[in-house]
Scaffold this active site. Structure first.
Site, mmCIF file in Angstrom:
data_model
loop_
_atom_site.group_PDB
_atom_site.id
_atom_site.type_symbol
_atom_site.label_atom_id
_atom_site.label_comp_id
_atom_site.label_asym_id
_atom_site.label_seq_id
_atom_site.Cartn_x
_atom_site.Cartn_y
_atom_site.Cartn_z
ATOM 1 N N VAL A 62 13.372 8.402 -6.022
ATOM 2 C CA VAL A 62 12.860 9.674 -6.551
ATOM 3 C C VAL A 62 13.153 10.857 -5.625
ATOM 4 O O VAL A 62 13.201 12.004 -6.065
ATOM 5 C CB VAL A 62 11.340 9.612 -6.844
ATOM 6 C CG1 VAL A 62 11.047 8.670 -7.998
ATOM 7 C CG2 VAL A 62 10.536 9.241 -5.594
ATOM 8 N N TYR A 153 1.668 11.571 6.469
ATOM 9 C CA TYR A 153 1.221 11.137 5.138
ATOM 10 C C TYR A 153 0.193 12.132 4.581
ATOM 11 O O TYR A 153 0.294 12.566 3.430
ATOM 12 C CB TYR A 153 0.621 9.726 5.246
ATOM 13 C CG TYR A 153 0.144 9.135 3.945
ATOM 14 C CD1 TYR A 153 1.043 8.561 3.040
ATOM 15 C CD2 TYR A 153 -1.208 9.139 3.592
ATOM 16 C CE1 TYR A 153 0.597 7.999 1.838
ATOM 17 C CE2 TYR A 153 -1.663 8.583 2.404
ATOM 18 C CZ TYR A 153 -0.752 8.006 1.539
ATOM 19 O OH TYR A 153 -1.187 7.467 0.347
HETATM 20 P P1 NAP Z 1 2.832 0.029 -2.946
HETATM 21 O O1 NAP Z 1 2.119 -1.175 -3.457
HETATM 22 O O2 NAP Z 1 3.449 -0.002 -1.596
HETATM 23 O O3 NAP Z 1 3.935 0.447 -4.042
HETATM 24 C C1 NAP Z 1 4.737 1.568 -3.827
HETATM 25 C C2 NAP Z 1 5.663 1.757 -5.002
HETATM 26 O O4 NAP Z 1 6.451 2.941 -4.752
HETATM 27 C C3 NAP Z 1 6.632 0.597 -5.195
HETATM 28 O O5 NAP Z 1 6.760 0.321 -6.564
HETATM 29 C C4 NAP Z 1 7.945 1.153 -4.627
HETATM 30 O O6 NAP Z 1 9.077 0.634 -5.306
HETATM 31 C C5 NAP Z 1 7.816 2.621 -4.960
HETATM 32 N N1 NAP Z 1 8.680 3.476 -4.145
HETATM 33 C C6 NAP Z 1 8.669 3.664 -2.796
HETATM 34 N N2 NAP Z 1 9.625 4.526 -2.433
HETATM 35 C C7 NAP Z 1 10.271 4.895 -3.582
HETATM 36 C C8 NAP Z 1 11.341 5.768 -3.864
HETATM 37 N N3 NAP Z 1 11.971 6.475 -2.888
HETATM 38 N N4 NAP Z 1 11.736 5.913 -5.153
HETATM 39 C C9 NAP Z 1 11.120 5.220 -6.138
HETATM 40 N N5 NAP Z 1 10.103 4.373 -5.931
HETATM 41 C C10 NAP Z 1 9.678 4.214 -4.657
HETATM 42 O O7 NAP Z 1 1.853 1.284 -2.903
HETATM 43 P P2 NAP Z 1 0.578 1.638 -3.820
HETATM 44 O O8 NAP Z 1 -0.636 1.329 -3.036
HETATM 45 O O9 NAP Z 1 0.730 1.093 -5.178
HETATM 46 O O10 NAP Z 1 0.719 3.238 -3.835
HETATM 47 C C11 NAP Z 1 1.082 3.969 -4.997
HETATM 48 C C12 NAP Z 1 0.727 5.425 -4.786
HETATM 49 O O11 NAP Z 1 -0.673 5.553 -4.548
HETATM 50 C C13 NAP Z 1 1.419 6.039 -3.569
HETATM 51 O O12 NAP Z 1 1.807 7.363 -3.858
HETATM 52 C C14 NAP Z 1 0.327 6.021 -2.508
HETATM 53 O O13 NAP Z 1 0.528 7.002 -1.523
HETATM 54 C C15 NAP Z 1 -0.899 6.286 -3.352
HETATM 55 N N6 NAP Z 1 -2.145 5.839 -2.740
HETATM 56 C C16 NAP Z 1 -2.388 4.535 -2.467
HETATM 57 C C17 NAP Z 1 -3.597 4.160 -1.884
HETATM 58 C C18 NAP Z 1 -3.935 2.737 -1.545
HETATM 59 O O14 NAP Z 1 -4.980 2.510 -0.900
HETATM 60 N N7 NAP Z 1 -3.153 1.750 -1.953
HETATM 61 C C19 NAP Z 1 -4.550 5.153 -1.586
HETATM 62 C C20 NAP Z 1 -4.269 6.474 -1.877
HETATM 63 C C21 NAP Z 1 -3.072 6.817 -2.468
HETATM 64 P P3 NAP Z 1 10.168 -0.362 -4.646
HETATM 65 O O15 NAP Z 1 9.418 -1.495 -4.019
HETATM 66 O O16 NAP Z 1 10.986 -0.744 -5.835
HETATM 67 O O17 NAP Z 1 10.914 0.482 -3.642
#
Ligand code: NAP
Length: 245
Positions: A62, A153
């Protein structure tokens, strides 16, 4: 339900995967974006298609404008329009501020903020033409409050909040709503480096004494995208168990 289409970025794993699944199960045509985890994306598509739901997968970093543009074009070619864009793709990193390298900084910016700009700008042209659309950005509790050892972050996630508010003002008259979800701690791969002791200490700080699930965020995104939320724009909606009030 009307014939609606959603693009979910970073939908191969974690929160994005659950959002894509939930939107598909609720009648949306869904484009599942992934970057590296191709097998996960293929498996999700297979599972959803076998259960009679419409979805496609599309590989794109992205943070790369051309790839983001190709993602949105793919959705329009396949399904005719983009009704909902969920900017979920994200990375995290824990480092002392003094240890953050320029490469770390640029990498964080690339995916978590430039990625939101890229996908949104490409999708919004189509939404303006249709005088309708929903942008849902996934920020973070740390974008609201700041987190020690996550300065880069926190900075980009605060940027997502600023972008959400400004864009909501600019796009209101075009019939487009722009909102932001600020999750607290959600148990995904992103949390895998925390020890059980660290997680217990965090949980003690949460009034509801629980972590969130990807489904909590997916259900919130589905609500924001729906007409039930037709008067909501420019908002940062937290799902954090009361960790920040
Ligand atoms: P995750 O399990 O690590 O998953 C991250 C996802 O983002 C994966 O599907 C990965 O795809 C994709 N991704 C990473 N870099 C990318 C890129 N350059 N282009 C396209 N896709 C990309 O993380 P998550 O916890 O689900 O987090 C999702 C969102 O929620 C993030 O924005 C994170 O900052 C936010 N968030 C999470 C938490 C938490 O506690 N988990 C809290 C607050 C906010 P690939 O593996 O295919 O690269």
């Amino acid at each position: 339900m009307k014939n609606l289409t959603a693009v979910v970025t970073g939908a191969s794993r974690g929160i994005g995967r659950c959002i894509a699944k939930t939107f598909a199960e609720n009648g949306y045509n869904v484009v599942i974006n992934y970057s590296k985890s191709e097998q996960n994306a293929i498996e999700l598509k297979k599972e959803l298609n076998e259960n009679g739901f419409n979805c496609e997968i599309f590989k794109a970093d992205v943070g790369n404008y051309e790839e983001a543009n190709a993602l949105i074009d793919f959705c329009i070619e396949k399904y005719g329009k983009v009704d909902v864009l969920v900017n979920n793709a994200g990375i995290s990193q824990i480092k002392l501020f003094t240890d953050i390298t320029p490469e770390d900084w640029n990498c964080m910016l690339h995916t978590n903020l430039t990625g939101v700009f890229n996908c949104t700008q490409c999708a919004i042209k189509e939404m303006v033409r249709n005088h309708s659309g929903n942008i849902i950005n996934v920020s973070s509790i740390w974008g609201q409050t700041g987190a020690s050892c996550e300065v880069h972050y926190s900075a980009v996630k605060a940027g997502v909040i600023g972008m959400t508010k400004a864009l909501a003002k600019e796009m209101g008259l075009s019939g487009i709503r722009v909102n932001c979800i600020a999750p607290g701690v959600i148990m995904t791969d992103m949390m895998k480096d925390f020890s059980n002791e660290e997680l217990d200490a965090i949980k003690e700080e949460i009034p509801l004494n629980q972590f969130g699930t990807p489904q909590d965020i997916a259900d919130l995104a589905l609500f924001i995208a729906s007409d039930k939320a037709k008067n909501i724009t420019g908002q940062v909606i937290a799902s954090n168990g009361g960790m920040v009030i």
